[in-house]
Design a protein around this motif. Sequence first.
Motif, PDB file in Angstrom:
ATOM      1  N   ASN A   1      12.115  77.534 -36.543  1.00  0.00           N
ATOM      2  CA  ASN A   1      11.184  77.513 -35.402  1.00  0.00           C
ATOM      3  C   ASN A   1      10.670  78.915 -35.103  1.00  0.00           C
ATOM      4  N   LEU A   2      11.573  79.914 -35.173  1.00  0.00           N
ATOM      5  CA  LEU A   2      11.172  81.292 -34.904  1.00  0.00           C
ATOM      6  C   LEU A   2      10.158  81.761 -35.939  1.00  0.00           C
ATOM      7  N   GLU A   3      10.416  81.442 -37.217  1.00  0.00           N
ATOM      8  CA  GLU A   3       9.482  81.857 -38.262  1.00  0.00           C
ATOM      9  C   GLU A   3       8.102  81.234 -38.027  1.00  0.00           C
ATOM     10  N   ASP A   4       8.069  79.946 -37.694  1.00  0.00           N
ATOM     11  CA  ASP A   4       6.791  79.285 -37.407  1.00  0.00           C
ATOM     12  C   ASP A   4       6.083  79.948 -36.238  1.00  0.00           C
ATOM     13  N   ALA A   5       6.858  80.298 -35.195  1.00  0.00           N
ATOM     14  CA  ALA A   5       6.266  80.941 -34.015  1.00  0.00           C
ATOM     15  C   ALA A   5       5.688  82.309 -34.372  1.00  0.00           C
ATOM     16  N   LEU A   6       6.399  83.074 -35.199  1.00  0.00           N
ATOM     17  CA  LEU A   6       5.948  84.416 -35.574  1.00  0.00           C
ATOM     18  C   LEU A   6       4.724  84.367 -36.492  1.00  0.00           C
ATOM     19  N   GLN A   7       4.555  83.257 -37.192  1.00  0.00           N
ATOM     20  CA  GLN A   7       3.457  83.156 -38.152  1.00  0.00           C
ATOM     21  C   GLN A   7       2.288  82.319 -37.626  1.00  0.00           C
ATOM     22  N   GLY A   8       2.169  82.247 -36.298  1.00  0.00           N
ATOM     23  CA  GLY A   8       0.998  81.597 -35.735  1.00  0.00           C
ATOM     24  C   GLY A   8       1.263  80.321 -34.968  1.00  0.00           C
ATOM     25  N   GLY A   9       2.511  79.826 -34.975  1.00  0.00           N
ATOM     26  CA  GLY A   9       2.816  78.611 -34.226  1.00  0.00           C
ATOM     27  C   GLY A   9       2.703  78.806 -32.729  1.00  0.00           C
ATOM     28  N   PHE A  10       2.932  80.046 -32.267  1.00  0.00           N
ATOM     29  CA  PHE A  10       2.754  80.396 -30.856  1.00  0.00           C
ATOM     30  C   PHE A  10       1.508  81.261 -30.734  1.00  0.00           C
ATOM     31  N   ALA A  11       0.846  81.171 -29.599  1.00  0.00           N
ATOM     32  CA  ALA A  11      -0.320  82.024 -29.339  1.00  0.00           C
ATOM     33  C   ALA A  11      -0.206  82.610 -27.944  1.00  0.00           C
ATOM     34  N   GLY A  12      -0.866  83.737 -27.722  1.00  0.00           N
ATOM     35  CA  GLY A  12      -0.886  84.364 -26.397  1.00  0.00           C
ATOM     36  C   GLY A  12       0.479  84.858 -25.973  1.00  0.00           C
ATOM     37  N   ARG A  13       0.808  84.652 -24.700  1.00  0.00           N
ATOM     38  CA  ARG A  13       2.080  85.146 -24.154  1.00  0.00           C
ATOM     39  C   ARG A  13       3.305  84.566 -24.871  1.00  0.00           C
ATOM     40  N   PRO A  14       3.335  83.262 -25.207  1.00  0.00           N
ATOM     41  CA  PRO A  14       4.504  82.751 -25.943  1.00  0.00           C
ATOM     42  C   PRO A  14       4.737  83.475 -27.266  1.00  0.00           C
ATOM     43  N   ALA A  15       3.673  83.958 -27.918  1.00  0.00           N
ATOM     44  CA  ALA A  15       3.848  84.702 -29.167  1.00  0.00           C
ATOM     45  C   ALA A  15       4.557  86.022 -28.916  1.00  0.00           C
ATOM     46  N   ILE A  16       4.263  86.655 -27.778  1.00  0.00           N
ATOM     47  CA  ILE A  16       4.970  87.898 -27.411  1.00  0.00           C
ATOM     48  C   ILE A  16       6.450  87.604 -27.209  1.00  0.00           C
ATOM     49  N   LEU A  17       6.736  86.503 -26.526  1.00  0.00           N
ATOM     50  CA  LEU A  17       8.134  86.107 -26.341  1.00  0.00           C
ATOM     51  C   LEU A  17       8.828  85.930 -27.688  1.00  0.00           C
ATOM     52  N   ALA A  18       8.151  85.286 -28.641  1.00  0.00           N
ATOM     53  CA  ALA A  18       8.762  85.058 -29.955  1.00  0.00           C
ATOM     54  C   ALA A  18       9.154  86.376 -30.615  1.00  0.00           C
ATOM     55  N   HIS A  19       8.322  87.411 -30.508  1.00  0.00           N
ATOM     56  CA  HIS A  19       8.642  88.695 -31.124  1.00  0.00           C
ATOM     57  C   HIS A  19       9.792  89.394 -30.397  1.00  0.00           C
ATOM     58  N   LEU A  20       9.879  89.247 -29.081  1.00  0.00           N
ATOM     59  CA  LEU A  20      11.011  89.821 -28.353  1.00  0.00           C
ATOM     60  C   LEU A  20      12.301  89.091 -28.710  1.00  0.00           C
ATOM     61  N   VAL A  21      12.211  87.772 -28.911  1.00  0.00           N
ATOM     62  CA  VAL A  21      13.382  87.005 -29.344  1.00  0.00           C
ATOM     63  C   VAL A  21      13.795  87.424 -30.751  1.00  0.00           C
ATOM     64  N   ALA A  22      12.805  87.719 -31.618  1.00  0.00           N
ATOM     65  CA  ALA A  22      13.128  88.188 -32.968  1.00  0.00           C
ATOM     66  C   ALA A  22      13.870  89.519 -32.911  1.00  0.00           C
ATOM     67  N   ARG A  23      13.480  90.390 -31.960  1.00  0.00           N
ATOM     68  CA  ARG A  23      14.218  91.655 -31.771  1.00  0.00           C
ATOM     69  C   ARG A  23      15.674  91.356 -31.414  1.00  0.00           C
ATOM     70  N   TRP A  24      15.843  90.395 -30.501  1.00  0.00           N
ATOM     71  CA  TRP A  24      17.195  90.016 -30.067  1.00  0.00           C
ATOM     72  C   TRP A  24      17.994  89.405 -31.219  1.00  0.00           C
ATOM     73  N   ALA A  25      17.330  88.580 -32.035  1.00  0.00           N
ATOM     74  CA  ALA A  25      18.029  87.861 -33.108  1.00  0.00           C
ATOM     75  C   ALA A  25      18.704  88.812 -34.089  1.00  0.00           C
ATOM     76  N   ALA A  26      18.157  90.010 -34.232  1.00  0.00           N
ATOM     77  CA  ALA A  26      18.738  90.978 -35.167  1.00  0.00           C
ATOM     78  C   ALA A  26      20.029  91.585 -34.619  1.00  0.00           C
ATOM     79  N   TYR A  27      20.267  91.456 -33.311  1.00  0.00           N
ATOM     80  CA  TYR A  27      21.419  92.126 -32.698  1.00  0.00           C
ATOM     81  C   TYR A  27      22.369  91.171 -31.982  1.00  0.00           C
ATOM     82  N   THR A  28      22.019  89.889 -31.920  1.00  0.00           N
ATOM     83  CA  THR A  28      22.852  88.941 -31.187  1.00  0.00           C
ATOM     84  C   THR A  28      24.203  88.735 -31.853  1.00  0.00           C
ATOM     85  N   GLN A  29      25.177  88.378 -31.045  1.00  0.00           N
ATOM     86  CA  GLN A  29      26.514  88.113 -31.561  1.00  0.00           C
ATOM     87  C   GLN A  29      26.564  86.773 -32.287  1.00  0.00           C
ATOM     88  N   ASP A  30      25.924  85.740 -31.719  1.00  0.00           N
ATOM     89  CA  ASP A  30      26.058  84.403 -32.316  1.00  0.00           C
ATOM     90  C   ASP A  30      24.801  83.539 -32.215  1.00  0.00           C
TER      91      ASP A  30
END
Length: 914
Positions: A300-329
């Motif tokens: 779902n994240l990959e789809d969102a980063l590659q155009g599945g989300f637009a506008g503000r939700p797309a910004i959220l997807a990139h911030l979540v991707a930042r988190w995904a690299a550092y999350t514990q689980d």
Amino acid sequence: MSQPLPLPALHASHAGTWLRDANGATRGCSKGEAVMAAADTPLLMMNAPLVANRLGYPDLNGLDLLELFAFVHPAQFCVPTPKGLAHALGLEEPGDDAEVPLLLQKAAGALVATCESAKWVQREGAWSTLQSLARLRWPWAGVLAPHVKKPERAEKWLFSRLPEWEETPERPQPAQVLIEEPEIEAHLERLTGEGAERREGQRLFSRNAGSVFAPRDRQKRPHVLLAQAGTGIGKTLGYLAPASLWAKLSGGTVWVSTYTKNLQRQLRRESARAWPATRKDGSPPVVVRKGRENYLCLLNLEDALQGGFAGRPAILAHLVARWAAYTQDGDMIGGDLPGWLGTLFRKRGIAALTDQRGECVYAGCPHYRKCFIERSARNAAQADLVIANHALVMVNAARGRDQGGRPTRIVFDEGHHVFDAADSTFSAALTGQEAIELRRWIVGPEKNSRGRRRGLAARLADVASYDDAGGEAVEAAVEAAHALPSEGWLGRLAEGAPIGPVEELLAQVRATTFARDESGLEAGYGIETETAQMPGELVEAAGTAAQALAAIRVPLLKLAGRLEAVLEDAPDWLDGQGRARIEGARHSLAWRIDLIAAWEALLGRLGGPADPEFVDWLQVDRNDAREFDVGLYRHWLDPMKPFARVVMEPAHGLMMTSATLTDRDETGPDWPHAIAASGAPHLELNPRTAQADSPFDYANRAEVLIVTDIRKGDIPAMAGAYARLIEASGGGVLGLFTAIRRMRAVYGRIADRLARAGLPLYAQHVDPIDTGTLTDIFRDDPRASLLGTDALRDGVDVPGESLRCVVLESVPWPRPTILHCARRAAAAEQEGGAKRYDDRIIRARLAQAFGRLIRSRDDSGHFIVLSSAFPSRLLSAFPEGTPVIRLTLEEALQRVAKGVGTAEPQVAAENDAS
């Protein structure tokens, strides 16, 4: 030392609005002026949706410090208030609202300076993410661009940086061991630590808990313990002591199940005393397991980063991707993703990034080997302790993919909620929302729908092409699924123009429910009616809908059989990943087949004799004037019957524990009812019982005040009482309501007044902040107060100064729903009758609410009920010895202002009002 960022800043609270120029002074301003300033140029602000709420301007945008914090410090905690931000960044907290704009400039400067620092530990991936955010016109991108240095070497994409999980051999069956009481006590002492206070109640509790880990004597006859442990006993370490000892000696896994995420976090912390963070081989001995919908789905994240989300939700997807690299689980709900992040983006972006609809393609996913959900499941299979929730434990027992990984030694903490969890898990609901989700799962994308919906045909394309019978079954299922509701179904129902047999049924359900409604309310909450004396049109529509559902179920059954045949006689091209994908598809099919069968059974009863084991009804769900679902519901009259068969029977040892496991009336604890409600009698078991009373001095640390001069339904008087009580207490008030509408009315009347006195007020369902974050804010500020409903009555753990007064708007009577009335009628034949059934529910709610007040030995405070008629028979809900005083509001204000223990308590006058 970093310098303040020279950008204009805005702060708005209920006390007023303040603007600060880029390099100038701070001044108070009107809401209109603030809105105009924000429209002219991006302003620094904190929690833009909350500021927009305060200004009454929903389209407000700006440079939100919380978004910047999430980018610079992913997977790091921060209370989303000026004070919380200051503490997270090591800045001096503001003295008042007027100092907040300067703090925002300083905080922005500190965060930007971090981006330039060589010590920035979350630098990896930041530059690449910032380039993507710049293309999306994230307001912070231009500010950060000069300060985030381009790395010398190209940064890896997130999905190539995440580690892969590894397959592990199946864990052997646990050894049969018997742990003796002296061993348990010695281990408990090691866990509590040298010099810790010796608590006899905890030692007794721990010895009793050890009994559920003994070898089972007979098949389908687990050891069952019901253990009531008052607040302060230390029950968490009490059961972790024998659990960790048994896990070590036997090589088995213990599951601890909770109802609230707060207790899950507490358990994770406490378990560190018994287990290291990792074993020698790097695997975790303790794992938190939640439902799939809690974890980030990488596809779902990959789809969102590659155009599945637009506008503000797309910004959220990139911030979540930042988190995904550092999350514990990868846990997005209650894990290390800040709870406030999703609320900054208004739409349900977080939910869209999880596996909400059960559409996982398992081994067919390119990220399968890195999947957070699969990693969690595999870690749990090898863990000594699995921390889960009631719903997951029950679902896992009912339809878990791995028979060997199902829980057999279970501790249900917050055991008073097991009945409610079972009630939800083993129920059936044929509603428009549920039916349209089934259609989407089978059919896949239709018309202009976006996202990664693939449908059965796409998910099983290779199998269908290899196996003709399987391909025909897929085609038949997809064709039959067009009988289910489609987009726009609610509107068609309202217009009287349903399409297809299931929509026709829902239209009849809606018409019948409205025809029988006697509330006379044109707007408001949901309405319901019994499935008795059904109109002929509805019964006929039910029969047609049942045939349509059977036409879906039959090809799904055939497909499940073909998938099994493919696995048994595997073709050459079927590798390990393909086999795993088919196994996953079989699991998903079994779940849907069972769901459809439950719907058919529900429809089959309409127009015929009622089944005494079930309660059926029709319902239209509404929120104010807006309808959002229509359907038929079926619940077990006693959901502990399927619980006993599905969860208890296969278990070897099972424990339920809580501070409020039993009801307590004038005669003492009601253990016979607690045993009956545990499900054990359905297996003809007689469980062990144990009780350890709280060591807290309630007689001198708490008072129950029953205010007798606030008339029921008088909102102005109630609002005035809340405001004056909060002022008298100096904040630290948890206000609990039984109706959202009344809570909103009270909040709207008093929030501004309290804010001007320096007493911030927050509320569920009003402030655009999730419940967990609201609790964090409340815990962090002793002058703050919080209003809420049931979720706060059960899920808040705020020891210390921050919570010193709990105020209930009224006696928490149960709502007379059809389900409640049916269970009440069934209880009429028991000792005490229907009245005692209601009293048990009320006393349990009062006991849970009171339990929020005293969380540690040093806590003290008042528990206040704004009720002119509080029956004396309900007073036993409070701990023995707690002073209970009936008095006027003026007298209550005096006692609250003085604090507990400064005046002679009075004995509550008899009042048997009901």
